[in-house]
Design a protein around this motif. Structure first.
Motif, PDB file in Angstrom:
ATOM      1  N   ILE A   1      -5.167  11.629  81.678  1.00 33.09           N
ATOM      2  CA  ILE A   1      -3.915  11.006  81.249  1.00 33.09           C
ATOM      3  C   ILE A   1      -4.209   9.681  80.547  1.00 33.09           C
ATOM      4  O   ILE A   1      -3.627   9.385  79.499  1.00 33.09           O
ATOM      5  CB  ILE A   1      -2.962  10.802  82.447  1.00 33.09           C
ATOM      6  N   TYR A   2      -5.118   8.883  81.104  1.00 34.69           N
ATOM      7  CA  TYR A   2      -5.491   7.607  80.472  1.00 34.69           C
ATOM      8  C   TYR A   2      -6.021   7.830  79.071  1.00 34.69           C
ATOM      9  O   TYR A   2      -5.650   7.121  78.131  1.00 34.69           O
ATOM     10  CB  TYR A   2      -6.561   6.866  81.274  1.00 34.69           C
ATOM     11  N   THR A   3      -6.888   8.823  78.931  1.00 35.46           N
ATOM     12  CA  THR A   3      -7.459   9.127  77.615  1.00 35.46           C
ATOM     13  C   THR A   3      -6.361   9.501  76.622  1.00 35.46           C
ATOM     14  O   THR A   3      -6.336   9.011  75.494  1.00 35.46           O
ATOM     15  CB  THR A   3      -8.490  10.266  77.726  1.00 35.46           C
ATOM     16  N   GLU A   4      -5.435  10.341  77.055  1.00 33.63           N
ATOM     17  CA  GLU A   4      -4.345  10.741  76.166  1.00 33.63           C
ATOM     18  C   GLU A   4      -3.436   9.556  75.833  1.00 33.63           C
ATOM     19  O   GLU A   4      -2.966   9.414  74.707  1.00 33.63           O
ATOM     20  CB  GLU A   4      -3.527  11.877  76.772  1.00 33.63           C
ATOM     21  N   MET A   5      -3.202   8.665  76.819  1.00 32.91           N
ATOM     22  CA  MET A   5      -2.375   7.479  76.560  1.00 32.91           C
ATOM     23  C   MET A   5      -3.035   6.571  75.522  1.00 32.91           C
ATOM     24  O   MET A   5      -2.369   6.107  74.596  1.00 32.91           O
ATOM     25  CB  MET A   5      -2.172   6.668  77.852  1.00 32.91           C
ATOM     26  N   VAL A   6      -4.314   6.319  75.671  1.00 35.85           N
ATOM     27  CA  VAL A   6      -5.026   5.448  74.728  1.00 35.85           C
ATOM     28  C   VAL A   6      -5.023   6.072  73.340  1.00 35.85           C
ATOM     29  O   VAL A   6      -4.740   5.396  72.341  1.00 35.85           O
ATOM     30  CB  VAL A   6      -6.462   5.162  75.216  1.00 35.85           C
ATOM     31  N   ASP A   7      -5.320   7.357  73.256  1.00 32.98           N
ATOM     32  CA  ASP A   7      -5.305   8.044  71.961  1.00 32.98           C
ATOM     33  C   ASP A   7      -3.921   7.973  71.321  1.00 32.98           C
ATOM     34  O   ASP A   7      -3.790   7.740  70.117  1.00 32.98           O
ATOM     35  CB  ASP A   7      -5.730   9.508  72.110  1.00 32.98           C
ATOM     36  N   ALA A   8      -2.873   8.159  72.127  1.00 32.35           N
ATOM     37  CA  ALA A   8      -1.504   8.111  71.606  1.00 32.35           C
ATOM     38  C   ALA A   8      -1.185   6.711  71.074  1.00 32.35           C
ATOM     39  O   ALA A   8      -0.579   6.573  70.003  1.00 32.35           O
ATOM     40  CB  ALA A   8      -0.504   8.523  72.682  1.00 32.35           C
ATOM     41  N   MET A   9      -1.579   5.668  71.785  1.00 33.76           N
ATOM     42  CA  MET A   9      -1.301   4.298  71.326  1.00 33.76           C
ATOM     43  C   MET A   9      -2.057   3.974  70.042  1.00 33.76           C
ATOM     44  O   MET A   9      -1.509   3.350  69.138  1.00 33.76           O
ATOM     45  CB  MET A   9      -1.647   3.285  72.419  1.00 33.76           C
ATOM     46  N   ILE A  10      -3.301   4.411  69.954  1.00 33.67           N
ATOM     47  CA  ILE A  10      -4.081   4.194  68.723  1.00 33.67           C
ATOM     48  C   ILE A  10      -3.405   4.907  67.552  1.00 33.67           C
ATOM     49  O   ILE A  10      -3.226   4.328  66.471  1.00 33.67           O
ATOM     50  CB  ILE A  10      -5.533   4.675  68.910  1.00 33.67           C
ATOM     51  N   ASN A  11      -2.997   6.145  67.767  1.00 34.68           N
ATOM     52  CA  ASN A  11      -2.353   6.910  66.694  1.00 34.68           C
ATOM     53  C   ASN A  11      -0.967   6.369  66.355  1.00 34.68           C
ATOM     54  O   ASN A  11      -0.567   6.390  65.185  1.00 34.68           O
ATOM     55  CB  ASN A  11      -2.278   8.391  67.062  1.00 34.68           C
ATOM     56  N   LEU A  12      -0.240   5.869  67.352  1.00 34.29           N
ATOM     57  CA  LEU A  12       1.075   5.279  67.098  1.00 34.29           C
ATOM     58  C   LEU A  12       0.929   4.031  66.226  1.00 34.29           C
ATOM     59  O   LEU A  12       1.666   3.854  65.257  1.00 34.29           O
ATOM     60  CB  LEU A  12       1.765   4.945  68.417  1.00 34.29           C
ATOM     61  N   GLU A  13      -0.037   3.207  66.559  1.00 37.12           N
ATOM     62  CA  GLU A  13      -0.280   1.991  65.757  1.00 37.12           C
ATOM     63  C   GLU A  13      -0.686   2.368  64.336  1.00 37.12           C
ATOM     64  O   GLU A  13      -0.190   1.797  63.368  1.00 37.12           O
ATOM     65  CB  GLU A  13      -1.353   1.136  66.433  1.00 37.12           C
ATOM     66  N   LYS A  14      -1.557   3.347  64.201  1.00 37.64           N
ATOM     67  CA  LYS A  14      -2.007   3.794  62.878  1.00 37.64           C
ATOM     68  C   LYS A  14      -0.840   4.350  62.058  1.00 37.64           C
ATOM     69  O   LYS A  14      -0.730   4.077  60.858  1.00 37.64           O
ATOM     70  CB  LYS A  14      -3.077   4.878  63.037  1.00 37.64           C
ATOM     71  N   ALA A  15       0.042   5.100  62.706  1.00 35.31           N
ATOM     72  CA  ALA A  15       1.172   5.717  62.009  1.00 35.31           C
ATOM     73  C   ALA A  15       2.189   4.678  61.538  1.00 35.31           C
ATOM     74  O   ALA A  15       2.774   4.818  60.461  1.00 35.31           O
ATOM     75  CB  ALA A  15       1.847   6.745  62.916  1.00 35.31           C
ATOM     76  N   PHE A  16       2.406   3.635  62.335  1.00 33.38           N
ATOM     77  CA  PHE A  16       3.427   2.641  62.004  1.00 33.38           C
ATOM     78  C   PHE A  16       2.904   1.430  61.242  1.00 33.38           C
ATOM     79  O   PHE A  16       3.694   0.718  60.612  1.00 33.38           O
ATOM     80  CB  PHE A  16       4.142   2.161  63.280  1.00 33.38           C
ATOM     81  N   ARG A  17       1.604   1.156  61.284  1.00 30.45           N
ATOM     82  CA  ARG A  17       1.053  -0.061  60.690  1.00 30.45           C
ATOM     83  C   ARG A  17       1.503  -0.294  59.249  1.00 30.45           C
ATOM     84  O   ARG A  17       1.952  -1.396  58.915  1.00 30.45           O
ATOM     85  CB  ARG A  17      -0.477  -0.069  60.801  1.00 30.45           C
ATOM     86  N   PRO A  18       1.416   0.687  58.342  1.00 27.70           N
ATOM     87  CA  PRO A  18       1.833   0.415  56.955  1.00 27.70           C
ATOM     88  C   PRO A  18       3.307   0.008  56.847  1.00 27.70           C
ATOM     89  O   PRO A  18       3.665  -0.832  56.020  1.00 27.70           O
ATOM     90  CB  PRO A  18       1.597   1.740  56.224  1.00 27.70           C
ATOM     91  N   TYR A  19       4.140   0.581  57.682  1.00 23.53           N
ATOM     92  CA  TYR A  19       5.575   0.291  57.630  1.00 23.53           C
ATOM     93  C   TYR A  19       5.894  -1.045  58.301  1.00 23.53           C
ATOM     94  O   TYR A  19       6.810  -1.741  57.865  1.00 23.53           O
ATOM     95  CB  TYR A  19       6.350   1.456  58.256  1.00 23.53           C
ATOM     96  N   ILE A  20       5.134  -1.410  59.313  1.00 21.16           N
ATOM     97  CA  ILE A  20       5.289  -2.732  59.929  1.00 21.16           C
ATOM     98  C   ILE A  20       4.838  -3.812  58.947  1.00 21.16           C
ATOM     99  O   ILE A  20       5.521  -4.815  58.771  1.00 21.16           O
ATOM    100  CB  ILE A  20       4.493  -2.825  61.248  1.00 21.16           C
ATOM    101  N   ASP A  21       3.694  -3.577  58.307  1.00 16.07           N
ATOM    102  CA  ASP A  21       3.211  -4.547  57.308  1.00 16.07           C
ATOM    103  C   ASP A  21       4.203  -4.707  56.160  1.00 16.07           C
ATOM    104  O   ASP A  21       4.375  -5.799  55.650  1.00 16.07           O
ATOM    105  CB  ASP A  21       1.846  -4.122  56.775  1.00 16.07           C
ATOM    106  N   ASN A  22       4.845  -3.611  55.791  1.00 13.93           N
ATOM    107  CA  ASN A  22       5.848  -3.665  54.715  1.00 13.93           C
ATOM    108  C   ASN A  22       7.042  -4.529  55.113  1.00 13.93           C
ATOM    109  O   ASN A  22       7.634  -5.186  54.263  1.00 13.93           O
ATOM    110  CB  ASN A  22       6.296  -2.242  54.357  1.00 13.93           C
ATOM    111  N   LEU A  23       7.401  -4.548  56.393  1.00 18.82           N
ATOM    112  CA  LEU A  23       8.498  -5.393  56.863  1.00 18.82           C
ATOM    113  C   LEU A  23       8.168  -6.861  56.669  1.00 18.82           C
ATOM    114  O   LEU A  23       9.024  -7.661  56.336  1.00 18.82           O
ATOM    115  CB  LEU A  23       8.772  -5.151  58.356  1.00 18.82           C
ATOM    116  N   LYS A  24       6.907  -7.229  56.883  1.00 16.84           N
ATOM    117  CA  LYS A  24       6.474  -8.618  56.753  1.00 16.84           C
ATOM    118  C   LYS A  24       6.580  -9.096  55.320  1.00 16.84           C
ATOM    119  O   LYS A  24       6.755 -10.278  55.066  1.00 16.84           O
ATOM    120  CB  LYS A  24       5.040  -8.775  57.228  1.00 16.84           C
ATOM    121  N   ASP A  25       6.454  -8.173  54.369  1.00 13.67           N
ATOM    122  CA  ASP A  25       6.499  -8.518  52.938  1.00 13.67           C
ATOM    123  C   ASP A  25       7.911  -8.801  52.460  1.00 13.67           C
ATOM    124  O   ASP A  25       8.107  -9.312  51.367  1.00 13.67           O
ATOM    125  CB  ASP A  25       5.886  -7.402  52.099  1.00 13.67           C
ATOM    126  N   LYS A  26       8.905  -8.456  53.268  1.00  6.20           N
ATOM    127  CA  LYS A  26      10.307  -8.609  52.827  1.00  6.20           C
ATOM    128  C   LYS A  26      10.855  -9.961  53.212  1.00  6.20           C
ATOM    129  O   LYS A  26      10.446 -10.637  54.062  1.00  6.20           O
ATOM    130  CB  LYS A  26      11.161  -7.504  53.431  1.00  6.20           C
TER     131      LYS A  26
END
Length: 91
Positions: A66-91
């Protein structure tokens, strides 16, 4: 869980909707379907993934998996949202 809560309900909804416009791309990068919640009765919005293997109430023998899946999910969640979060900072 990605919780959007900037103390301003309108700003929270604007951020949520800006992410929602890219739902298909975000979920493709994440690799799984997410639960998108824009609840009218709440000030905040959230985007959630639930680990299907279990949680703290599960048998302790499977906690490492479960820990492994949680860590993998958080890494992938950050990767999936990072470009869109960075885009918010540009506005």
């Amino acid at each position: 869980k990605l919780k959007i809560d900037c103390k301003d309900e309108e700003e929270n909804r604007n951020i949520y909707r800006s992410f929602l416009k890219h739902k298909d791309e975000i979920e493709k990068i994440f690799g799984k379907t997410l639960d998108w919640e824009e609840l009218e009765e709440n000030r905040s919005c959230s985007i959630t993934y639930t680990i299907p293997k279990g949680g703290y109430r599960s048998d302790e023998n499977i906690w490492p998996n479960i820990y492994t899946e949680m860590v993998d999910a958080m890494i992938n969640l950050e990767k999936a949202f990072r470009p869109y979060i960075d885009n918010l900072k540009d506005k």
